[in-house]
Scaffold this motif. Structure first.
Motif, PDB file in Angstrom:
ATOM      1  N   ASP A  94      -6.292 -23.467   1.861  1.00  0.00           N
ATOM      2  CA  ASP A  94      -6.721 -22.063   1.853  1.00  0.00           C
ATOM      3  C   ASP A  94      -6.122 -21.310   0.665  1.00  0.00           C
ATOM      4  OD1 ASP A  94      -8.221 -22.423   4.121  1.00  0.00           O
ATOM      5  OD2 ASP A  94      -6.713 -21.617   5.490  1.00  0.00           O
ATOM      6  N   LEU A  95      -4.841 -21.539   0.399  1.00  0.00           N
ATOM      7  CA  LEU A  95      -4.173 -20.868  -0.720  1.00  0.00           C
ATOM      8  C   LEU A  95      -4.758 -21.317  -2.058  1.00  0.00           C
ATOM      9  CD1 LEU A  95      -0.506 -21.048   0.599  1.00  0.00           C
ATOM     10  CD2 LEU A  95      -1.828 -18.940   0.232  1.00  0.00           C
ATOM     11  N   HIS A  96      -5.159 -22.566  -2.120  1.00  0.00           N
ATOM     12  CA  HIS A  96      -5.840 -23.062  -3.321  1.00  0.00           C
ATOM     13  C   HIS A  96      -7.201 -22.370  -3.487  1.00  0.00           C
ATOM     14  CE1 HIS A  96      -7.869 -25.659  -6.140  1.00  0.00           C
ATOM     15  NE2 HIS A  96      -8.707 -26.086  -5.209  1.00  0.00           N
ATOM     16  N   MET A  97      -7.943 -22.254  -2.416  1.00  0.00           N
ATOM     17  CA  MET A  97      -9.257 -21.625  -2.457  1.00  0.00           C
ATOM     18  C   MET A  97      -9.148 -20.153  -2.860  1.00  0.00           C
ATOM     19  SD  MET A  97     -12.059 -21.296   0.614  1.00  0.00           S
ATOM     20  CE  MET A  97     -10.953 -20.222   1.552  1.00  0.00           C
ATOM     21  N   LEU A  98      -8.074 -19.476  -2.444  1.00  0.00           N
ATOM     22  CA  LEU A  98      -7.884 -18.058  -2.739  1.00  0.00           C
ATOM     23  C   LEU A  98      -7.286 -17.818  -4.122  1.00  0.00           C
ATOM     24  CD1 LEU A  98      -6.520 -16.935   0.745  1.00  0.00           C
ATOM     25  CD2 LEU A  98      -8.736 -16.319  -0.245  1.00  0.00           C
ATOM     26  N   GLY A  99      -6.934 -18.891  -4.831  1.00  0.00           N
ATOM     27  CA  GLY A  99      -6.433 -18.750  -6.187  1.00  0.00           C
ATOM     28  C   GLY A  99      -4.925 -18.645  -6.315  1.00  0.00           C
ATOM     29  N   PHE A 100      -4.200 -18.810  -5.224  1.00  0.00           N
ATOM     30  CA  PHE A 100      -2.740 -18.763  -5.294  1.00  0.00           C
ATOM     31  C   PHE A 100      -2.167 -20.066  -5.860  1.00  0.00           C
ATOM     32  CE2 PHE A 100      -3.546 -15.534  -2.039  1.00  0.00           C
ATOM     33  CZ  PHE A 100      -2.665 -14.535  -2.406  1.00  0.00           C
ATOM     34  N   LEU A 101      -2.800 -21.188  -5.541  1.00  0.00           N
ATOM     35  CA  LEU A 101      -2.269 -22.499  -5.903  1.00  0.00           C
ATOM     36  C   LEU A 101      -3.250 -23.291  -6.752  1.00  0.00           C
ATOM     37  CD1 LEU A 101      -0.789 -23.677  -2.461  1.00  0.00           C
ATOM     38  CD2 LEU A 101       0.433 -22.564  -4.349  1.00  0.00           C
ATOM     39  N   ILE A 102      -2.682 -24.152  -7.612  1.00  0.00           N
ATOM     40  CA  ILE A 102      -3.453 -25.143  -8.351  1.00  0.00           C
ATOM     41  C   ILE A 102      -3.233 -26.492  -7.668  1.00  0.00           C
ATOM     42  CG2 ILE A 102      -3.727 -26.348 -10.554  1.00  0.00           C
ATOM     43  CD1 ILE A 102      -2.675 -23.814 -11.918  1.00  0.00           C
ATOM     44  N   ARG A 103      -4.321 -27.219  -7.444  1.00  0.00           N
ATOM     45  CA  ARG A 103      -4.225 -28.523  -6.781  1.00  0.00           C
ATOM     46  C   ARG A 103      -4.676 -29.619  -7.743  1.00  0.00           C
ATOM     47  NH1 ARG A 103      -8.086 -29.259  -1.757  1.00  0.00           N
ATOM     48  NH2 ARG A 103      -9.617 -29.543  -3.448  1.00  0.00           N
ATOM     49  N   THR A 104      -3.885 -30.666  -7.836  1.00  0.00           N
ATOM     50  CA  THR A 104      -4.245 -31.811  -8.670  1.00  0.00           C
ATOM     51  C   THR A 104      -4.153 -33.092  -7.853  1.00  0.00           C
ATOM     52  OG1 THR A 104      -1.966 -31.951  -9.478  1.00  0.00           O
ATOM     53  CG2 THR A 104      -3.535 -30.753 -10.842  1.00  0.00           C
ATOM     54  N   ASP A 105      -5.084 -34.012  -8.123  1.00  0.00           N
ATOM     55  CA  ASP A 105      -5.046 -35.325  -7.462  1.00  0.00           C
ATOM     56  C   ASP A 105      -3.885 -36.138  -8.008  1.00  0.00           C
ATOM     57  OD1 ASP A 105      -7.270 -35.283  -5.679  1.00  0.00           O
ATOM     58  OD2 ASP A 105      -8.581 -35.332  -7.426  1.00  0.00           O
ATOM     59  N   GLU A 106      -3.236 -36.836  -7.117  1.00  0.00           N
ATOM     60  CA  GLU A 106      -2.156 -37.732  -7.525  1.00  0.00           C
ATOM     61  C   GLU A 106      -2.653 -39.169  -7.435  1.00  0.00           C
ATOM     62  OE1 GLU A 106       2.614 -38.203  -6.775  1.00  0.00           O
ATOM     63  OE2 GLU A 106       1.344 -37.739  -5.056  1.00  0.00           O
ATOM     64  N   ASN A 107      -2.532 -39.901  -8.511  1.00  0.00           N
ATOM     65  CA  ASN A 107      -2.990 -41.285  -8.556  1.00  0.00           C
ATOM     66  C   ASN A 107      -2.032 -42.174  -7.757  1.00  0.00           C
ATOM     67  OD1 ASN A 107      -4.025 -43.763  -9.141  1.00  0.00           O
ATOM     68  ND2 ASN A 107      -3.724 -43.639 -11.369  1.00  0.00           N
ATOM     69  N   LYS A 108      -2.538 -42.787  -6.687  1.00  0.00           N
ATOM     70  CA  LYS A 108      -1.697 -43.632  -5.832  1.00  0.00           C
ATOM     71  C   LYS A 108      -1.891 -45.119  -6.138  1.00  0.00           C
ATOM     72  CE  LYS A 108      -0.309 -42.307  -1.989  1.00  0.00           C
ATOM     73  NZ  LYS A 108      -0.077 -42.041  -0.548  1.00  0.00           N
ATOM     74  N   GLY A 109      -2.584 -45.406  -7.217  1.00  0.00           N
ATOM     75  CA  GLY A 109      -2.721 -46.799  -7.644  1.00  0.00           C
ATOM     76  C   GLY A 109      -3.468 -47.653  -6.649  1.00  0.00           C
ATOM     77  N   GLN A 110      -2.995 -48.866  -6.449  1.00  0.00           N
ATOM     78  CA  GLN A 110      -3.686 -49.821  -5.598  1.00  0.00           C
ATOM     79  C   GLN A 110      -3.534 -49.513  -4.112  1.00  0.00           C
ATOM     80  OE1 GLN A 110      -2.234 -53.669  -6.765  1.00  0.00           O
ATOM     81  NE2 GLN A 110      -3.447 -53.719  -8.669  1.00  0.00           N
ATOM     82  N   THR A 111      -2.630 -48.624  -3.771  1.00  0.00           N
ATOM     83  CA  THR A 111      -2.414 -48.328  -2.351  1.00  0.00           C
ATOM     84  C   THR A 111      -3.582 -47.528  -1.777  1.00  0.00           C
ATOM     85  OG1 THR A 111      -1.193 -46.314  -2.890  1.00  0.00           O
ATOM     86  CG2 THR A 111       0.078 -48.347  -2.643  1.00  0.00           C
ATOM     87  N   GLY A 112      -4.354 -46.904  -2.662  1.00  0.00           N
ATOM     88  CA  GLY A 112      -5.524 -46.143  -2.201  1.00  0.00           C
ATOM     89  C   GLY A 112      -5.132 -44.840  -1.530  1.00  0.00           C
ATOM     90  N   GLY A 113      -6.124 -44.197  -0.887  1.00  0.00           N
ATOM     91  CA  GLY A 113      -5.868 -42.917  -0.232  1.00  0.00           C
ATOM     92  C   GLY A 113      -5.868 -41.773  -1.221  1.00  0.00           C
ATOM     93  N   ARG A 114      -5.822 -40.566  -0.714  1.00  0.00           N
ATOM     94  CA  ARG A 114      -5.840 -39.369  -1.564  1.00  0.00           C
ATOM     95  C   ARG A 114      -4.594 -38.543  -1.296  1.00  0.00           C
ATOM     96  NH1 ARG A 114     -11.064 -35.661  -2.296  1.00  0.00           N
ATOM     97  NH2 ARG A 114     -11.460 -37.333  -3.787  1.00  0.00           N
ATOM     98  N   SER A 115      -3.945 -38.141  -2.360  1.00  0.00           N
ATOM     99  CA  SER A 115      -2.748 -37.314  -2.246  1.00  0.00           C
ATOM    100  C   SER A 115      -2.819 -36.221  -3.300  1.00  0.00           C
ATOM    101  CB  SER A 115      -1.492 -38.167  -2.450  1.00  0.00           C
ATOM    102  OG  SER A 115      -0.330 -37.364  -2.323  1.00  0.00           O
ATOM    103  N   TYR A 116      -2.235 -35.082  -2.986  1.00  0.00           N
ATOM    104  CA  TYR A 116      -2.299 -33.945  -3.906  1.00  0.00           C
ATOM    105  C   TYR A 116      -0.908 -33.488  -4.296  1.00  0.00           C
ATOM    106  CZ  TYR A 116      -7.146 -33.473  -2.287  1.00  0.00           C
ATOM    107  OH  TYR A 116      -8.459 -33.697  -1.976  1.00  0.00           O
ATOM    108  N   ARG A 117      -0.869 -32.852  -5.468  1.00  0.00           N
ATOM    109  CA  ARG A 117       0.324 -32.114  -5.898  1.00  0.00           C
ATOM    110  C   ARG A 117      -0.086 -30.648  -6.047  1.00  0.00           C
ATOM    111  NH1 ARG A 117       4.468 -35.719  -7.755  1.00  0.00           N
ATOM    112  NH2 ARG A 117       5.600 -33.858  -8.444  1.00  0.00           N
ATOM    113  N   TRP A 118       0.874 -29.762  -5.808  1.00  0.00           N
ATOM    114  CA  TRP A 118       0.587 -28.327  -5.762  1.00  0.00           C
ATOM    115  C   TRP A 118       1.513 -27.562  -6.698  1.00  0.00           C
ATOM    116  CZ3 TRP A 118      -3.500 -27.475  -2.510  1.00  0.00           C
ATOM    117  CH2 TRP A 118      -3.751 -28.469  -1.561  1.00  0.00           C
ATOM    118  N   GLU A 119       0.956 -26.515  -7.296  1.00  0.00           N
ATOM    119  CA  GLU A 119       1.787 -25.600  -8.087  1.00  0.00           C
ATOM    120  C   GLU A 119       1.249 -24.180  -7.965  1.00  0.00           C
ATOM    121  OE1 GLU A 119       1.501 -26.047 -12.421  1.00  0.00           O
ATOM    122  OE2 GLU A 119       0.119 -27.711 -12.020  1.00  0.00           O
ATOM    123  N   VAL A 120       2.156 -23.237  -8.019  1.00  0.00           N
ATOM    124  CA  VAL A 120       1.779 -21.827  -7.881  1.00  0.00           C
ATOM    125  C   VAL A 120       1.182 -21.333  -9.190  1.00  0.00           C
ATOM    126  CG1 VAL A 120       2.648 -19.495  -7.452  1.00  0.00           C
ATOM    127  CG2 VAL A 120       3.574 -21.431  -6.170  1.00  0.00           C
TER     128      VAL A 120
END
Length: 401
Positions: free
Chosen positions: A353-379
């Motif tokens: 929600d905070l990302h959608m409202l413009g408070f946060l920047i969200r970036t995908d984190e590369n998890k390599g061969q383990t797969g799955g999706r993970s994010y990193r956040w910054e204000v």
């Protein structure tokens, strides 16, 4: 003993009122093209003909009202010296939160002879109000220009915008002539009108773009020369105000307000010169207040999550993994004495929600061969300002001792 205000002197301002919103400049700067368009659209009024209907579009603070006041004043003055021109009556109404009835009632009361009772707020129908308005227009004769400010806020503009352009054709007025001037911040307003209204209006549209830094510098320099005593405002202060306003929303009103607040700040500090440092101090205070309001509008847990990201990002000097946000969030909630959310999913929802409202920047984190999706956040704003705003909110929420 001297009085409280005995030592008050003004070493900065000469004419402070020129920095106030209600000030009407006697010369319009950086709007030559718009003034020319306006002039062309109103030319018929100087020859006893009905003027074009005109609609002005543009953000707040870009000169729509100032240009309107200037052009209409010039038109009325020119009409007085021309035998071919009828007397021109200008009547203004702000349509914000008004119904068609209340807007027409305002026009009626503006045209009625002085000392006459006001048209009733309740009782008569909208048709009765229009009938009375036409009667007053005919009594006065001449050309009537109705300025409808914030026309997009009128509860239902279609009846009014359909009625006036057809008034002469429908026999409501014979001697009087009428033209509409609609002012709106909403560029899409015309799309909301019915097809029959659009075809009836046949209006002339004038679009006001935002000011750039150079245009704002010209406007501010002119105001500063009038407002301040010689040497009391350095050019770097004007440039700072112009640059900030141009980058933010291109509003002359914002730039002028910032310059006045910077001058007030300099005066309060005992300085006789307004500098860029005073502008920056005021700008930071304004930004901080606006940011605090934005944060305060969020739910408590959303605020805690935002604060957690800010504190962790400040500590690590890099973006933050979701799991680290959860750990810091729990610590922040405990520190402020709040119960905290127990599930990572709930925290992720607030992050999204905070990302959608413009408070946060969200970036995908590369998890390599383990797969799955993970994010990193910054204000996406100043970290210390976010933390200070949150501290103020918490302290203000504390009951008095």
């Amino acid at each position: 003993m001297g009085g409280l205000f005995e030592d008050v002197e003004d070493e900065i301002y000469r004419e402070k009122h020129v920095l106030k919103e209600e000030y009407q400049p006697d010369e319009i700067l950086e709007r030559d093209a718009e003034v020319e368009e306006y002039k062309h659209a109103l030319t018929d009024a100087l020859f006893g003909r009905s003027p074009d209907n005109i609609f002005l579009f543009g953000k707040a603070g870009v000169g729509k009202t100032a240009v309107t006041n200037f052009v209409l004043s010039e038109l009325q003055r020119e009409a007085l010296r021309r035998d071919t021109a009828d007397e021109i009556h200008v009547t203004k109404v702000n349509c914000n939160n008004q119904s068609v009835y209340s807007a027409v009632r305002h026009l009626v009361n503006s045209l009625r002879p002085e000392g006459t009772a006001s048209f009733p707020k309740k009782g008569p129908s909208t048709a009765d109000a229009f009938e009375e308005l036409y009667e007053q227009m005919e009594r006065l004769g001449g050309t009537h220009l109705f300025v409808l400010d914030e026309i997009d806020h009128l509860s239902d503009p279609d009846p009014l915008l359909y009625e006036f352009p057809r008034a002469r054709a429908n026999g409501h007025i014979n001697e009087a002539k009428v033209g509409l001037i609609g002012i709106s911040n909403n560029y899409t307003f015309r799309n909301t009108l019915s097809a029959k209204v659009k075809s009836t209006l046949m209006e002339h549209e004038i679009s006001f773009s935002t000011y750039d830094a150079g245009e704002l510098h010209t406007i501010l320099t002119d105001r500063a020369q009038r407002a301040f005593v010689n040497g009391a405002c350095v050019d770097s202060a004007i440039s700072a105000c112009a640059a900030f306003a141009a980058k933010d929303d291109g509003s002359a009103r914002q730039a002028i307000d910032l310059l006045r607040e910077a001058a007030d700040s300099a005066q309060k500090a005992g300085s006789t010169t307004v500098t860029a440092e005073h502008v920056e101090k005021v700008r930071q205070q304004v930004n901080r207040g606006q940011l605090r309001d934005k944060i305060d509008d969020q739910t408590m847990h959303a605020q805690l999550v935002l604060e957690a990201v800010a504190r962790q990002q400040l500590a690590d000097d890099e973006s933050v993994r979701t799991k680290r946000v959860q750990q810091r969030y729990e610590a922040v909630a405990d520190a402020w004495g709040h119960d905290h959310l127990t599930s990572l999913k709930s925290i992720q929802n607030h992050l999204d929600d905070l990302h959608m409202l413009g408070f946060l920047i969200r970036t995908d984190e590369n998890k390599g061969q383990t797969g799955g999706r993970s994010y990193r956040w910054e204000v996406d704003m100043n970290l210390k300002t976010v933390i200070e705003a949150r501290e103020e909110i918490e302290h203000d929420a504390q009951p008095p001792a």
